[in-house]
Design an enzyme around this catalytic site. Structure first.
Site, PDB file in Angstrom:
ATOM      1  N   ASP A 142      41.266 -35.352  -4.146  1.00 21.72           N
ATOM      2  CA  ASP A 142      40.637 -34.371  -5.038  1.00 21.72           C
ATOM      3  C   ASP A 142      39.436 -35.048  -5.685  1.00 21.72           C
ATOM      4  O   ASP A 142      39.591 -35.964  -6.493  1.00 21.72           O
ATOM      5  CB  ASP A 142      41.651 -33.916  -6.098  1.00 21.72           C
ATOM      6  CG  ASP A 142      41.071 -32.873  -7.037  1.00 21.72           C
ATOM      7  OD1 ASP A 142      39.846 -32.650  -7.009  1.00 21.72           O
ATOM      8  OD2 ASP A 142      41.851 -32.288  -7.805  1.00 21.72           O
TER       9      ASP A 142
ATOM     10  N   GLY B 221      36.054 -28.537   5.795  1.00 20.41           N
ATOM     11  CA  GLY B 221      35.200 -27.357   5.676  1.00 20.41           C
ATOM     12  C   GLY B 221      34.341 -27.107   6.903  1.00 20.41           C
ATOM     13  O   GLY B 221      34.507 -27.760   7.952  1.00 20.41           O
ATOM     14  N   GLN B 222      33.402 -26.156   6.764  1.00 25.91           N
ATOM     15  CA  GLN B 222      32.575 -25.748   7.895  1.00 25.91           C
ATOM     16  C   GLN B 222      31.762 -26.922   8.439  1.00 25.91           C
ATOM     17  O   GLN B 222      31.692 -27.138   9.649  1.00 25.91           O
ATOM     18  CB  GLN B 222      31.619 -24.603   7.488  1.00 25.91           C
ATOM     19  CG  GLN B 222      30.867 -24.002   8.661  1.00 25.91           C
ATOM     20  CD  GLN B 222      29.741 -23.061   8.266  1.00 25.91           C
ATOM     21  OE1 GLN B 222      29.387 -22.948   7.091  1.00 25.91           O
ATOM     22  NE2 GLN B 222      29.165 -22.383   9.235  1.00 25.91           N
TER      23      GLN B 222
ATOM     24  N   GLY C 116      35.664 -33.180   1.357  1.00 26.21           N
ATOM     25  CA  GLY C 116      35.504 -31.796   1.833  1.00 26.21           C
ATOM     26  C   GLY C 116      35.476 -31.731   3.350  1.00 26.21           C
ATOM     27  O   GLY C 116      34.822 -30.864   3.941  1.00 26.21           O
TER      28      GLY C 116
ATOM     29  N   ARG D 123      42.850 -29.776   1.462  1.00 24.75           N
ATOM     30  CA  ARG D 123      43.681 -29.104   2.470  1.00 24.75           C
ATOM     31  C   ARG D 123      43.570 -29.852   3.791  1.00 24.75           C
ATOM     32  O   ARG D 123      42.576 -30.557   4.044  1.00 24.75           O
ATOM     33  CB  ARG D 123      43.237 -27.642   2.650  1.00 24.75           C
ATOM     34  CG  ARG D 123      41.769 -27.528   2.987  1.00 24.75           C
ATOM     35  CD  ARG D 123      41.295 -26.102   3.162  1.00 24.75           C
ATOM     36  NE  ARG D 123      39.854 -26.087   3.382  1.00 24.75           N
ATOM     37  CZ  ARG D 123      39.214 -25.279   4.211  1.00 24.75           C
ATOM     38  NH1 ARG D 123      39.857 -24.398   4.901  1.00 24.75           N
ATOM     39  NH2 ARG D 123      37.900 -25.326   4.345  1.00 24.75           N
TER      40      ARG D 123
ATOM     41  N   LYS E  14      23.155 -27.350  -7.714  1.00 18.34           N
ATOM     42  CA  LYS E  14      22.407 -28.050  -6.666  1.00 18.34           C
ATOM     43  C   LYS E  14      21.165 -28.736  -7.243  1.00 18.34           C
ATOM     44  O   LYS E  14      20.863 -29.869  -6.892  1.00 18.34           O
ATOM     45  CB  LYS E  14      22.027 -27.096  -5.527  1.00 18.34           C
ATOM     46  CG  LYS E  14      23.206 -26.673  -4.653  1.00 18.34           C
ATOM     47  CD  LYS E  14      23.918 -27.841  -4.006  1.00 18.34           C
ATOM     48  CE  LYS E  14      25.037 -27.417  -3.075  1.00 18.34           C
ATOM     49  NZ  LYS E  14      25.892 -28.553  -2.655  1.00 18.34           N
TER      50      LYS E  14
ATOM     51  N   TYR F 236      25.672 -21.792  -8.438  1.00 18.19           N
ATOM     52  CA  TYR F 236      25.541 -22.662  -7.262  1.00 18.19           C
ATOM     53  C   TYR F 236      24.192 -23.390  -7.305  1.00 18.19           C
ATOM     54  O   TYR F 236      24.122 -24.611  -7.164  1.00 18.19           O
ATOM     55  CB  TYR F 236      25.643 -21.812  -6.002  1.00 18.19           C
ATOM     56  CG  TYR F 236      25.569 -22.569  -4.698  1.00 18.19           C
ATOM     57  CD1 TYR F 236      26.577 -23.423  -4.309  1.00 18.19           C
ATOM     58  CD2 TYR F 236      24.477 -22.399  -3.838  1.00 18.19           C
ATOM     59  CE1 TYR F 236      26.518 -24.104  -3.096  1.00 18.19           C
ATOM     60  CE2 TYR F 236      24.418 -23.072  -2.627  1.00 18.19           C
ATOM     61  CZ  TYR F 236      25.444 -23.920  -2.258  1.00 18.19           C
ATOM     62  OH  TYR F 236      25.380 -24.584  -1.054  1.00 18.19           O
TER      63      TYR F 236
HETATM   64  N1  LIG Z   1      27.632 -24.114   5.114  1.00 13.95           N
HETATM   65  C1  LIG Z   1      26.393 -23.841   4.715  1.00 13.95           C
HETATM   66  O1  LIG Z   1      25.757 -22.883   5.196  1.00 13.95           O
HETATM   67  C2  LIG Z   1      25.724 -24.719   3.685  1.00 13.95           C
HETATM   68  C3  LIG Z   1      24.365 -24.523   3.412  1.00 13.95           C
HETATM   69  C4  LIG Z   1      23.744 -25.308   2.450  1.00 13.95           C
HETATM   70  C5  LIG Z   1      24.461 -26.318   1.814  1.00 13.95           C
HETATM   71  N2  LIG Z   1      25.793 -26.506   2.097  1.00 13.95           N
HETATM   72  C6  LIG Z   1      26.510 -27.550   1.354  1.00 13.95           C
HETATM   73  O2  LIG Z   1      27.222 -28.407   2.246  1.00 13.95           O
HETATM   74  C7  LIG Z   1      28.446 -28.831   1.633  1.00 13.95           C
HETATM   75  C8  LIG Z   1      29.611 -28.499   2.540  1.00 13.95           C
HETATM   76  O3  LIG Z   1      29.578 -27.111   2.815  1.00 13.95           O
HETATM   77  P1  LIG Z   1      30.648 -26.387   3.760  1.00 13.95           P
HETATM   78  O4  LIG Z   1      29.964 -25.171   4.261  1.00 13.95           O
HETATM   79  O5  LIG Z   1      31.249 -27.343   4.702  1.00 13.95           O
HETATM   80  O6  LIG Z   1      31.718 -25.914   2.664  1.00 13.95           O
HETATM   81  P2  LIG Z   1      33.192 -25.375   2.892  1.00 13.95           P
HETATM   82  O7  LIG Z   1      33.505 -24.435   1.771  1.00 13.95           O
HETATM   83  O8  LIG Z   1      33.391 -24.905   4.282  1.00 13.95           O
HETATM   84  O9  LIG Z   1      34.050 -26.712   2.703  1.00 13.95           O
HETATM   85  C9  LIG Z   1      34.201 -27.329   1.459  1.00 13.95           C
HETATM   86  C10 LIG Z   1      35.490 -28.141   1.493  1.00 13.95           C
HETATM   87  O10 LIG Z   1      35.683 -28.744   0.208  1.00 13.95           O
HETATM   88  C11 LIG Z   1      37.070 -28.755  -0.055  1.00 13.95           C
HETATM   89  N3  LIG Z   1      37.315 -28.906  -1.497  1.00 13.95           N
HETATM   90  C12 LIG Z   1      37.289 -27.943  -2.451  1.00 13.95           C
HETATM   91  N4  LIG Z   1      37.583 -28.483  -3.647  1.00 13.95           N
HETATM   92  C13 LIG Z   1      37.799 -29.809  -3.442  1.00 13.95           C
HETATM   93  C14 LIG Z   1      38.146 -30.881  -4.298  1.00 13.95           C
HETATM   94  N5  LIG Z   1      38.338 -30.720  -5.604  1.00 13.95           N
HETATM   95  N6  LIG Z   1      38.292 -32.116  -3.745  1.00 13.95           N
HETATM   96  C15 LIG Z   1      38.117 -32.294  -2.413  1.00 13.95           C
HETATM   97  N7  LIG Z   1      37.786 -31.319  -1.547  1.00 13.95           N
HETATM   98  C16 LIG Z   1      37.643 -30.085  -2.071  1.00 13.95           C
HETATM   99  C17 LIG Z   1      37.578 -27.417   0.499  1.00 13.95           C
HETATM  100  O11 LIG Z   1      38.975 -27.472   0.740  1.00 13.95           O
HETATM  101  C18 LIG Z   1      36.735 -27.285   1.771  1.00 13.95           C
HETATM  102  O12 LIG Z   1      37.412 -27.761   2.907  1.00 13.95           O
HETATM  103  C19 LIG Z   1      28.475 -28.149   0.260  1.00 13.95           C
HETATM  104  O13 LIG Z   1      27.934 -29.021  -0.702  1.00 13.95           O
HETATM  105  C20 LIG Z   1      27.554 -26.956   0.432  1.00 13.95           C
HETATM  106  O14 LIG Z   1      26.998 -26.545  -0.786  1.00 13.95           O
HETATM  107  C21 LIG Z   1      26.427 -25.727   3.019  1.00 13.95           C
END
Ligand SMILES: NC(=O)c1ccc[n+]([C@@H]2O[C@H](COP(=O)([O-])OP(=O)(O)OC[C@H]3O[C@@H](n4cnc5c(N)ncnc54)[C@H](O)[C@@H]3O)[C@@H](O)[C@H]2O)c1
Length: 318
Positions: free
Chosen positions: A52, A11-12, A8, A36, A145, A141
Protein backbone atom coordinates in the site's frame (compact mmCIF):
# COMPACT_ATOMS: atom_id res chain seq x y z
CA UNK A 1 22.49 -3.96 -12.06
CA UNK A 2 19.01 -2.45 -11.72
CA UNK A 3 16.55 -3.84 -9.17
CA UNK A 4 13.13 -2.42 -9.86
CA UNK A 5 9.98 -1.98 -7.77
CA UNK A 6 6.69 -1.20 -9.54
CA UNK A 7 3.73 0.19 -7.56
CA UNK A 8 0.20 -0.17 -8.95
CA UNK A 9 1.57 -3.09 -11.00
CA UNK A 10 -1.82 -4.77 -11.52
CA UNK A 11 -3.28 -1.78 -13.40
CA UNK A 12 -3.65 -1.00 -17.10
CA UNK A 13 -0.05 0.21 -17.53
CA UNK A 14 1.57 -1.93 -14.81
CA UNK A 15 0.40 -5.22 -16.29
CA UNK A 16 2.32 -4.55 -19.51
CA UNK A 17 5.17 -2.50 -18.01
CA UNK A 18 6.14 -5.26 -15.56
CA UNK A 19 6.35 -7.78 -18.43
CA UNK A 20 8.50 -5.37 -20.48
CA UNK A 21 10.79 -4.58 -17.53
CA UNK A 22 11.22 -8.30 -16.82
CA UNK A 23 12.07 -8.92 -20.48
CA UNK A 24 14.63 -6.09 -20.38
CA UNK A 25 16.23 -6.61 -16.94
CA UNK A 26 15.43 -10.22 -15.96
CA UNK A 27 12.46 -11.80 -14.21
CA UNK A 28 14.05 -11.74 -10.76
CA UNK A 29 15.04 -8.08 -10.95
CA UNK A 30 11.49 -6.68 -10.98
CA UNK A 31 9.24 -6.70 -7.89
CA UNK A 32 5.60 -6.07 -8.86
CA UNK A 33 3.46 -4.61 -6.06
CA UNK A 34 -0.19 -3.56 -5.72
CA UNK A 35 -3.15 -3.67 -3.34
CA UNK A 36 -4.71 -6.38 -5.52
CA UNK A 37 -3.30 -9.45 -7.24
CA UNK A 38 -2.54 -9.10 -10.97
CA UNK A 39 -5.30 -10.75 -13.02
CA UNK A 40 -2.94 -12.47 -15.45
CA UNK A 41 -0.25 -13.65 -13.02
CA UNK A 42 1.03 -17.20 -12.70
CA UNK A 43 3.55 -18.55 -10.15
CA UNK A 44 6.43 -18.52 -12.67
CA UNK A 45 5.95 -14.82 -13.50
CA UNK A 46 8.28 -13.28 -10.90
CA UNK A 47 8.01 -11.55 -7.57
CA UNK A 48 4.69 -10.03 -6.50
CA UNK A 49 4.05 -8.37 -3.13
CA UNK A 50 1.10 -6.66 -1.52
CA UNK A 51 2.12 -3.01 -0.96
CA UNK A 52 0.00 0.00 0.00
CA UNK A 53 1.85 3.08 -1.21
CA UNK A 54 -0.02 5.33 1.23
CA UNK A 55 2.08 3.57 3.93
CA UNK A 56 5.64 4.91 4.02
CA UNK A 57 6.95 1.98 6.07
CA UNK A 58 5.69 -0.59 3.53
CA UNK A 59 7.63 1.11 0.70
CA UNK A 60 10.73 1.49 2.90
CA UNK A 61 10.57 -2.15 3.90
CA UNK A 62 10.22 -3.43 0.31
CA UNK A 63 13.00 -1.17 -1.00
CA UNK A 64 15.36 -2.23 1.80
CA UNK A 65 14.60 -5.97 1.58
CA UNK A 66 15.04 -6.12 -2.19
CA UNK A 67 17.90 -3.56 -2.50
CA UNK A 68 15.78 -1.59 -4.98
CA UNK A 69 17.54 0.90 -7.30
CA UNK A 70 14.54 2.24 -9.27
CA UNK A 71 10.84 2.71 -8.45
CA UNK A 72 8.22 2.92 -11.21
CA UNK A 73 5.36 4.55 -9.34
CA UNK A 74 2.07 3.77 -11.10
CA UNK A 75 -0.40 3.55 -8.19
CA UNK A 76 -2.89 6.41 -8.50
CA UNK A 77 -6.57 7.20 -8.80
CA UNK A 78 -7.57 8.10 -12.38
CA UNK A 79 -9.47 11.19 -13.52
CA UNK A 80 -13.13 10.11 -13.44
CA UNK A 81 -12.84 8.14 -10.17
CA UNK A 82 -10.85 10.96 -8.56
CA UNK A 83 -13.70 13.38 -9.32
CA UNK A 84 -16.06 11.06 -7.37
CA UNK A 85 -13.67 10.75 -4.40
CA UNK A 86 -11.47 13.87 -4.38
CA UNK A 87 -10.28 13.51 -0.78
CA UNK A 88 -9.18 9.89 -1.28
CA UNK A 89 -7.60 10.89 -4.61
CA UNK A 90 -5.45 13.52 -2.90
CA UNK A 91 -4.39 11.03 -0.24
CA UNK A 92 -3.41 8.32 -2.76
CA UNK A 93 -2.00 10.45 -5.58
CA UNK A 94 -0.06 12.93 -3.44
CA UNK A 95 0.58 10.75 -0.37
CA UNK A 96 1.79 7.85 -2.50
CA UNK A 97 4.14 10.01 -4.59
CA UNK A 98 5.53 11.84 -1.53
CA UNK A 99 6.33 8.50 0.15
CA UNK A 100 7.95 7.11 -2.98
CA UNK A 101 10.11 10.24 -3.40
CA UNK A 102 11.09 10.21 0.29
CA UNK A 103 12.13 6.56 0.13
CA UNK A 104 13.98 7.24 -3.17
CA UNK A 105 15.86 10.07 -1.42
CA UNK A 106 16.76 7.85 1.54
CA UNK A 107 17.81 4.81 -0.50
CA UNK A 108 19.20 6.55 -3.62
CA UNK A 109 16.64 5.14 -6.07
CA UNK A 110 15.67 6.53 -9.47
CA UNK A 111 11.92 7.17 -9.91
CA UNK A 112 9.49 7.07 -12.83
CA UNK A 113 6.32 9.13 -12.28
CA UNK A 114 3.56 9.31 -14.92
CA UNK A 115 1.80 12.63 -15.20
CA UNK A 116 -1.02 13.21 -17.69
CA UNK A 117 -2.62 15.58 -20.19
CA UNK A 118 -4.94 16.08 -17.19
CA UNK A 119 -2.21 18.29 -15.69
CA UNK A 120 -3.48 21.05 -18.03
CA UNK A 121 -6.67 23.08 -17.73
CA UNK A 122 -9.07 25.35 -19.58
CA UNK A 123 -6.63 28.31 -19.56
CA UNK A 124 -3.84 26.24 -21.16
CA UNK A 125 -3.33 26.90 -24.91
CA UNK A 126 -5.50 24.01 -26.20
CA UNK A 127 -3.82 23.22 -29.52
CA UNK A 128 -0.24 21.99 -29.76
CA UNK A 129 0.02 22.70 -26.04
CA UNK A 130 3.66 23.68 -25.38
CA UNK A 131 5.93 21.74 -23.02
CA UNK A 132 6.19 24.69 -20.63
CA UNK A 133 2.90 26.55 -20.31
CA UNK A 134 -0.04 27.52 -18.08
CA UNK A 135 -1.21 24.64 -15.82
CA UNK A 136 -4.38 25.48 -13.89
CA UNK A 137 -6.41 22.22 -13.99
CA UNK A 138 -9.96 22.19 -12.60
CA UNK A 139 -10.05 18.51 -11.54
CA UNK A 140 -8.61 16.85 -8.42
CA UNK A 141 -6.76 14.45 -10.74
CA UNK A 142 -5.15 17.41 -12.51
CA UNK A 143 -4.32 19.17 -9.25
CA UNK A 144 -2.48 16.05 -8.02
CA UNK A 145 -0.65 15.69 -11.33
CA UNK A 146 0.60 19.30 -11.39
CA UNK A 147 1.54 19.15 -7.72
CA UNK A 148 3.21 15.79 -8.42
CA UNK A 149 5.25 17.26 -11.29
CA UNK A 150 6.40 20.10 -9.01
CA UNK A 151 7.23 17.74 -6.15
CA UNK A 152 9.20 15.52 -8.52
CA UNK A 153 11.16 18.55 -9.77
CA UNK A 154 11.76 19.62 -6.17
CA UNK A 155 13.23 16.22 -5.21
CA UNK A 156 15.41 16.27 -8.32
CA UNK A 157 16.80 19.78 -7.69
CA UNK A 158 16.90 19.78 -3.90
CA UNK A 159 18.03 16.20 -3.20
CA UNK A 160 19.41 14.99 -6.55
CA UNK A 161 16.81 12.21 -6.93
CA UNK A 162 16.84 11.00 -10.57
CA UNK A 163 13.10 11.33 -11.13
CA UNK A 164 11.78 11.28 -14.68
CA UNK A 165 8.27 11.38 -16.06
CA UNK A 166 5.87 11.70 -18.97
CA UNK A 167 2.56 13.49 -19.45
CA UNK A 168 0.74 10.51 -20.92
CA UNK A 169 -2.31 10.93 -23.16
CA UNK A 170 -5.22 8.43 -23.10
CA UNK A 171 -3.85 4.90 -23.40
CA UNK A 172 -5.41 2.16 -25.51
CA UNK A 173 -4.63 -1.46 -24.65
CA UNK A 174 -6.03 -5.00 -24.78
CA UNK A 175 -4.31 -6.76 -21.87
CA UNK A 176 -5.67 -5.11 -18.68
CA UNK A 177 -8.80 -2.93 -18.55
CA UNK A 178 -8.51 0.81 -17.88
CA UNK A 179 -8.98 2.04 -14.32
CA UNK A 180 -11.58 4.82 -14.55
CA UNK A 181 -10.18 7.57 -16.74
CA UNK A 182 -11.88 10.00 -19.13
CA UNK A 183 -10.41 8.30 -22.21
CA UNK A 184 -11.60 4.78 -21.25
CA UNK A 185 -14.14 4.98 -24.09
CA UNK A 186 -11.32 4.41 -26.59
CA UNK A 187 -10.72 0.96 -25.05
CA UNK A 188 -14.34 -0.01 -24.27
CA UNK A 189 -15.35 0.71 -27.87
CA UNK A 190 -13.19 -2.16 -29.17
CA UNK A 191 -14.66 -4.73 -26.74
CA UNK A 192 -18.20 -3.63 -27.59
CA UNK A 193 -17.51 -3.46 -31.34
CA UNK A 194 -16.30 -7.06 -31.41
CA UNK A 195 -19.00 -8.42 -29.08
CA UNK A 196 -22.08 -6.37 -30.09
CA UNK A 197 -21.10 -4.26 -33.15
CA UNK A 198 -22.50 -1.35 -31.16
CA UNK A 199 -21.12 1.14 -28.61
CA UNK A 200 -22.73 3.89 -26.55
CA UNK A 201 -20.08 6.56 -26.00
CA UNK A 202 -19.98 8.81 -22.91
CA UNK A 203 -18.11 11.63 -24.69
CA UNK A 204 -19.49 13.82 -27.49
CA UNK A 205 -18.78 12.74 -31.08
CA UNK A 206 -16.39 15.64 -31.75
CA UNK A 207 -14.27 15.48 -28.56
CA UNK A 208 -10.69 15.47 -29.90
CA UNK A 209 -7.99 14.20 -27.53
CA UNK A 210 -4.44 12.88 -27.82
CA UNK A 211 -4.12 9.11 -27.49
CA UNK A 212 -1.44 6.42 -27.60
CA UNK A 213 -1.29 2.66 -28.07
CA UNK A 214 0.20 0.84 -25.07
CA UNK A 215 3.26 -0.61 -26.86
CA UNK A 216 4.36 2.98 -27.65
CA UNK A 217 3.74 4.08 -24.05
CA UNK A 218 5.79 1.18 -22.63
CA UNK A 219 8.64 1.92 -25.06
CA UNK A 220 8.50 5.62 -24.10
CA UNK A 221 8.84 4.76 -20.40
CA UNK A 222 11.79 2.41 -20.99
CA UNK A 223 13.51 4.86 -23.38
CA UNK A 224 13.11 7.84 -21.05
CA UNK A 225 14.47 5.91 -18.06
CA UNK A 226 17.46 4.74 -20.16
CA UNK A 227 18.15 8.19 -21.66
CA UNK A 228 21.50 9.93 -21.15
CA UNK A 229 20.84 12.41 -18.29
CA UNK A 230 23.25 14.90 -19.88
CA UNK A 231 20.81 15.28 -22.80
CA UNK A 232 17.72 15.87 -20.63
CA UNK A 233 16.80 19.50 -20.05
CA UNK A 234 13.37 18.69 -18.62
CA UNK A 235 13.70 15.17 -17.07
CA UNK A 236 10.16 15.22 -15.70
CA UNK A 237 6.68 15.71 -17.19
CA UNK A 238 7.51 15.41 -20.91
CA UNK A 239 4.56 15.97 -23.25
CA UNK A 240 4.21 12.92 -25.50
CA UNK A 241 1.61 11.97 -28.06
CA UNK A 242 1.08 9.46 -30.85
CA UNK A 243 -2.32 10.15 -32.42
CA UNK A 244 -5.27 12.46 -32.07
CA UNK A 245 -8.89 11.55 -32.75
CA UNK A 246 -12.53 12.06 -31.80
CA UNK A 247 -14.98 9.23 -30.91
CA UNK A 248 -16.58 9.77 -34.34
CA UNK A 249 -13.24 9.31 -36.13
CA UNK A 250 -12.36 6.20 -34.10
CA UNK A 251 -15.79 4.69 -34.83
CA UNK A 252 -15.26 5.32 -38.56
CA UNK A 253 -11.88 3.58 -38.40
CA UNK A 254 -13.40 0.56 -36.63
CA UNK A 255 -16.19 0.48 -39.23
CA UNK A 256 -13.51 -0.06 -41.91
CA UNK A 257 -13.05 -3.51 -40.33
CA UNK A 258 -16.58 -4.13 -38.94
CA UNK A 259 -18.89 -2.52 -41.54
CA UNK A 260 -22.11 -2.85 -39.49
CA UNK A 261 -20.56 -1.26 -36.37
CA UNK A 262 -22.70 1.60 -34.98
CA UNK A 263 -21.96 4.23 -32.36
CA UNK A 264 -24.45 6.22 -30.24
CA UNK A 265 -23.84 8.95 -27.72
CA UNK A 266 -25.11 9.30 -24.15
CA UNK A 267 -22.91 12.04 -22.81
CA UNK A 268 -21.76 11.82 -19.19
CA UNK A 269 -21.53 15.47 -18.08
CA UNK A 270 -18.76 14.79 -15.52
CA UNK A 271 -16.41 13.05 -17.95
CA UNK A 272 -17.31 15.45 -20.79
CA UNK A 273 -16.41 18.42 -18.54
CA UNK A 274 -13.09 16.79 -17.70
CA UNK A 275 -12.33 16.13 -21.40
CA UNK A 276 -13.34 19.69 -22.33
CA UNK A 277 -10.84 21.09 -19.81
CA UNK A 278 -7.93 19.14 -21.41
CA UNK A 279 -5.86 20.18 -24.45
CA UNK A 280 -7.07 19.11 -27.88
CA UNK A 281 -3.45 18.13 -28.73
CA UNK A 282 0.03 18.57 -27.24
CA UNK A 283 3.41 19.54 -28.68
CA UNK A 284 5.86 16.71 -27.87
CA UNK A 285 8.92 18.22 -29.60
CA UNK A 286 10.92 18.42 -26.34
CA UNK A 287 10.61 14.62 -25.89
CA UNK A 288 11.56 14.08 -29.55
CA UNK A 289 14.58 16.40 -29.22
CA UNK A 290 15.88 15.38 -25.79
CA UNK A 291 15.54 11.56 -25.83
CA UNK A 292 14.44 10.63 -29.34
CA UNK A 293 10.73 10.00 -28.76
CA UNK A 294 8.90 8.80 -31.90
CA UNK A 295 5.61 6.87 -31.87
CA UNK A 296 5.17 3.78 -34.06
CA UNK A 297 1.38 3.36 -34.02
CA UNK A 298 -1.06 5.75 -35.69
CA UNK A 299 -4.87 5.40 -35.57
CA UNK A 300 -5.03 2.88 -38.45
CA UNK A 301 -2.20 0.65 -37.14
CA UNK A 302 -3.53 0.73 -33.57
CA UNK A 303 -7.09 -0.10 -34.66
CA UNK A 304 -5.96 -3.02 -36.78
CA UNK A 305 -3.80 -4.45 -34.00
CA UNK A 306 -6.48 -3.96 -31.29
CA UNK A 307 -9.11 -5.75 -33.37
CA UNK A 308 -6.72 -8.58 -34.18
CA UNK A 309 -5.56 -9.10 -30.55
CA UNK A 310 -9.03 -8.75 -29.01
CA UNK A 311 -10.63 -10.74 -31.80
CA UNK A 312 -8.42 -13.67 -30.77
CA UNK A 313 -9.85 -13.70 -27.24
CA UNK A 314 -13.44 -12.34 -27.57
CA UNK A 315 -16.35 -13.95 -29.35
CA UNK A 316 -19.15 -11.93 -30.99
CA UNK A 317 -22.37 -12.16 -28.91
CA UNK A 318 -25.30 -13.84 -30.69
N1 LIG B 1 -4.11 4.74 -18.38
C1 LIG B 1 -4.06 5.97 -18.89
O1 LIG B 1 -4.69 6.28 -19.92
C2 LIG B 1 -3.19 7.01 -18.23
C3 LIG B 1 -3.00 8.24 -18.87
C4 LIG B 1 -2.22 9.22 -18.27
C5 LIG B 1 -1.59 8.94 -17.06
N2 LIG B 1 -1.77 7.73 -16.44
C6 LIG B 1 -1.13 7.52 -15.14
O2 LIG B 1 -0.40 6.29 -15.13
C7 LIG B 1 -0.47 5.70 -13.82
C8 LIG B 1 -0.99 4.29 -13.93
O3 LIG B 1 -2.25 4.33 -14.59
P1 LIG B 1 -3.10 3.02 -14.91
O4 LIG B 1 -3.96 3.38 -16.06
O5 LIG B 1 -2.24 1.83 -14.97
O6 LIG B 1 -4.04 2.98 -13.61
P2 LIG B 1 -4.96 1.79 -13.09
O7 LIG B 1 -6.12 2.40 -12.36
O8 LIG B 1 -5.25 0.82 -14.17
O9 LIG B 1 -4.00 1.08 -12.04
C9 LIG B 1 -3.66 1.68 -10.82
C10 LIG B 1 -3.28 0.57 -9.84
O10 LIG B 1 -2.97 1.16 -8.58
C11 LIG B 1 -3.42 0.28 -7.57
N3 LIG B 1 -3.58 1.00 -6.30
C12 LIG B 1 -4.62 1.76 -5.89
N4 LIG B 1 -4.39 2.23 -4.66
C13 LIG B 1 -3.18 1.75 -4.27
C14 LIG B 1 -2.41 1.89 -3.09
N5 LIG B 1 -2.82 2.61 -2.05
N6 LIG B 1 -1.21 1.26 -3.04
C15 LIG B 1 -0.78 0.51 -4.09
N7 LIG B 1 -1.46 0.34 -5.23
C16 LIG B 1 -2.66 0.96 -5.31
C17 LIG B 1 -4.75 -0.27 -8.11
O11 LIG B 1 -5.08 -1.49 -7.46
C18 LIG B 1 -4.42 -0.43 -9.60
O12 LIG B 1 -4.00 -1.74 -9.91
C19 LIG B 1 -1.33 6.65 -12.99
O13 LIG B 1 -0.50 7.56 -12.30
C20 LIG B 1 -2.14 7.41 -14.02
O14 LIG B 1 -2.55 8.66 -13.56
C21 LIG B 1 -2.56 6.77 -17.01
Amino acid sequence: MEKILVTGAAGQIGTELVAALRAAHGKDRVVATDLRMPVQSSPGDGLFEHLDCTKLDQIQDAVRRHSITAIYHLAAMLSAVAEEKPQAAWELNMGGLYHVLEVARQYHCAVFFPSSIGAFGATTPPRKTPQDTVQRPSTMYGVTKVAGELLADYYAHRFGVDVRGLRLPGLISHVAPPGGGTTDYAVEIFYQAIRYRHYTCFLKADTALDMMYMPDAIRAILDLMAADPAKLTHRNAFNISAMNFTPERLAAEIAQHIPDFRIEYEVDPVRQAIADSWPRSVDDSAARREWGWAPRYDLAAMTEDMLEKLGAKLKPAR
